[in-house]
Design an enzyme around this catalytic site. Sequence first.
Site, PDB file in Angstrom:
ATOM      1  N   SER A 103       0.826  -1.209   0.000  1.00  0.00           N
ATOM      2  CA  SER A 103       0.000   0.000   0.000  1.00  0.00           C
ATOM      3  C   SER A 103       0.863   1.263   0.000  1.00  0.00           C
ATOM      4  CB  SER A 103      -0.931  -0.062   1.207  1.00  0.00           C
ATOM      5  OG  SER A 103      -1.897   0.937   1.127  1.00  0.00           O
TER       6      SER A 103
ATOM      7  N   ASP B 252      -9.888  -4.889  -4.408  1.00  0.00           N
ATOM      8  CA  ASP B 252      -9.261  -3.920  -3.499  1.00  0.00           C
ATOM      9  C   ASP B 252     -10.079  -2.630  -3.536  1.00  0.00           C
ATOM     10  OD1 ASP B 252      -7.630  -2.039  -2.238  1.00  0.00           O
ATOM     11  OD2 ASP B 252      -5.789  -2.949  -2.987  1.00  0.00           O
TER      12      ASP B 252
ATOM     13  N   HIS C 117      -7.775  -5.353   0.222  1.00  0.00           N
ATOM     14  CA  HIS C 117      -6.562  -4.533   0.246  1.00  0.00           C
ATOM     15  C   HIS C 117      -5.425  -5.177   1.038  1.00  0.00           C
ATOM     16  CE1 HIS C 117      -4.170  -0.991  -0.136  1.00  0.00           C
ATOM     17  NE2 HIS C 117      -4.146  -0.750   1.147  1.00  0.00           N
TER      18      HIS C 117
END
Length: 341
Positions: free
Chosen positions: A219, A278, A317
């Site tokens: 991320s 995601d 995610h």
Amino acid sequence: MRRREQAEAQPALRLSPRAESAPAAGDQRGDMGKFSRRGSMWRRLRRLFFWLMLCYVSIPVIIKLFPAIQAKLVFLNFVRVPYFIDLKRPLDQGLNHTYNFYLEPEPGFRIGVWHTVPSLLWREAQDKDGLWFESSLKSAKSVILYLHGNAGTRGGDHRVQLYKVLSSMGFHVIAFDYRGWGDSDGSPTEVGMTSDALVVHEWIKVRINKTPLYIWGHSLGTGVATNVVRRLCDRGSPPDALILESPFTNIREEAKSHPFSTCDHISCPVLILHAEDDSVVPFHLGKKLYNLASRSKSLSGHKVQFVPFDSSLSYKHKFIYRSPELPHILSNFLETSLPQM
Ligand SMILES: *[C@@H]1O[C@H](CO)[C@@H](O)[C@H](O)[C@H]1NC(C)=O
């Protein structure tokens, strides 16, 4: 039909028995009381509405005016989930082969680091001190430097689960909290995150020989990872591979300006992992990153691989670690991305 019945029934309900039976003298006062009570409720509602409108209008303006707040919202470092975990005790998270220590990027300025050894060594690692952990790196087969995303700490559950997967594959995993996160000193900045990562990288580098060293970003951490790798490539010491999980393309603007498009400096194998469902970093951005990377000049001659995960798997995610395929994907990528001699 039923709806009309309800509508008809309502007036009857509104006639409160108390009002009906109230004595004539008290009647007026009671009514007035009710009236003003209702009035004050209206006023309260109006005030609430006003404040909501004000927030609605002013928050975006404030965020625009004060990028520091925007940065806070991007970094989310003040969100510590779970709040009460003691980062000095990785064992509490089920990591019985992890050592907690601190590095000083600047004098008097500490950042917290976890070193997890391959899970094969877990018995040996019991009650060992920092020296044992440090020297275990000398005989390491491969090491992963893990750069976490925003919110939470190096002890966040999905991170811990990934360390477990990687350590069971035989990797040493080094994870740390950037300045401003977890128990590390300071406050977060993009530059600070990158320089902390470089400090940890250097710490590893001088303790391993020619052991492969991989950089894994998740991320927001993929932004840090690409910054770090760019620097390392410029210095002529690229890592053996860069792994980008659910990649953010740019810390502030997502896809607008892109490390692979604006700066052709990354020259090492790249693996991109992204789940189709995601909802934090949209899947198409990972795809776009891959397209740019595979066309990048500095990356030509290096393996660039994109691995999507089907929405039906619900990895979203941060649950790619759950994939039973992950060890296979990773070892396959690393084996086939070795420099051709
Ligand atoms: C310690 O960790 C290893 C690797 O995760 C695991 O296989 C082992 O069962 C753990 N031992 C204990 C006593 O929890």
